[in-house]
Design a protein around this motif. Sequence first.
Motif, PDB file in Angstrom:
ATOM      1  N   LEU A   1      33.022  29.302  44.440  1.00  0.00           N
ATOM      2  CA  LEU A   1      31.929  30.262  44.419  1.00  0.00           C
ATOM      3  C   LEU A   1      31.971  31.154  45.662  1.00  0.00           C
ATOM      4  N   GLU A   2      32.232  30.564  46.805  1.00  0.00           N
ATOM      5  CA  GLU A   2      32.252  31.310  48.064  1.00  0.00           C
ATOM      6  C   GLU A   2      33.383  32.335  48.093  1.00  0.00           C
ATOM      7  N   ARG A   3      34.566  31.971  47.616  1.00  0.00           N
ATOM      8  CA  ARG A   3      35.692  32.912  47.614  1.00  0.00           C
ATOM      9  C   ARG A   3      35.433  34.073  46.667  1.00  0.00           C
ATOM     10  N   CYS A   4      34.787  33.805  45.545  1.00  0.00           N
ATOM     11  CA  CYS A   4      34.461  34.870  44.591  1.00  0.00           C
ATOM     12  C   CYS A   4      33.415  35.810  45.181  1.00  0.00           C
ATOM     13  N   LYS A   5      32.451  35.253  45.881  1.00  0.00           N
ATOM     14  CA  LYS A   5      31.440  36.084  46.535  1.00  0.00           C
ATOM     15  C   LYS A   5      32.093  36.951  47.608  1.00  0.00           C
ATOM     16  N   GLN A   6      33.052  36.394  48.345  1.00  0.00           N
ATOM     17  CA  GLN A   6      33.778  37.168  49.352  1.00  0.00           C
ATOM     18  C   GLN A   6      34.553  38.315  48.712  1.00  0.00           C
TER      19      GLN A   6
ATOM     20  N   ASP B   1      26.212  27.555  40.107  1.00  0.00           N
ATOM     21  CA  ASP B   1      27.581  27.523  39.605  1.00  0.00           C
ATOM     22  C   ASP B   1      28.080  28.883  39.139  1.00  0.00           C
ATOM     23  N   ARG B   2      27.354  29.943  39.476  1.00  0.00           N
ATOM     24  CA  ARG B   2      27.746  31.275  39.026  1.00  0.00           C
ATOM     25  C   ARG B   2      27.141  32.348  39.925  1.00  0.00           C
TER      26      ARG B   2
ATOM     27  N   CYS C   1      29.229  36.121  36.478  1.00  0.00           N
ATOM     28  CA  CYS C   1      30.530  35.635  36.929  1.00  0.00           C
ATOM     29  C   CYS C   1      30.450  34.115  37.015  1.00  0.00           C
ATOM     30  N   ARG C   2      31.081  33.440  36.073  1.00  0.00           N
ATOM     31  CA  ARG C   2      31.062  31.970  36.042  1.00  0.00           C
ATOM     32  C   ARG C   2      32.319  31.425  36.720  1.00  0.00           C
ATOM     33  N   ILE C   3      32.120  30.405  37.509  1.00  0.00           N
ATOM     34  CA  ILE C   3      33.206  29.828  38.297  1.00  0.00           C
ATOM     35  C   ILE C   3      33.643  28.505  37.681  1.00  0.00           C
ATOM     36  N   HIS C   4      34.935  28.395  37.437  1.00  0.00           N
ATOM     37  CA  HIS C   4      35.551  27.144  36.983  1.00  0.00           C
ATOM     38  C   HIS C   4      36.613  26.763  38.010  1.00  0.00           C
ATOM     39  N   GLU C   5      37.122  25.569  37.944  1.00  0.00           N
ATOM     40  CA  GLU C   5      38.079  25.120  38.956  1.00  0.00           C
ATOM     41  C   GLU C   5      39.346  25.971  38.984  1.00  0.00           C
ATOM     42  N   ARG C   6      39.865  26.359  37.826  1.00  0.00           N
ATOM     43  CA  ARG C   6      41.113  27.114  37.753  1.00  0.00           C
ATOM     44  C   ARG C   6      40.941  28.478  37.085  1.00  0.00           C
TER      45      ARG C   6
END
Length: 126
Positions: free
Chosen positions: A20-25, A59-60, A75-80
């Motif tokens: 989640l943090e990397r996507c926000k970045q 989680d999103r 934007c939904r975050i999954h492991e891969r």
Amino acid sequence: MAYTATIELVPASTWETVTLERCKQLLEQFRDIARKTGEQLAWDYVESAFPYDIVTKEDRIVLVGKDARYHMIECRIHERAVEFALPKQATHGDKGKANELCKFFAKQMAGKLHLFNGRIMYYYKR
């Protein structure tokens, strides 16, 4: 949800896992690039290039539109993988911005992008 696009990590990707943090970045980086472009043009380009407020859930990430032309992108975050979803109320502006964000994310991650229309784009060396 009406439409979804997914960016999958592959063995050749630059990222190991999605957080989640990397996507926000990445979203902040996208907004910063738009801001710098606006400075070069002497125009408030960031409001046109990224017309959303970022709301982080557990989680999103939800991008909420700032005006009537834009509603929401989730934007939904999954492991891969990262999944961009558009609700039924999404506008054409939302779909265009979501496509732009998907391509930006896929390029940064060196992943495999499944677009809203079912087509696939590869952003990694094959």
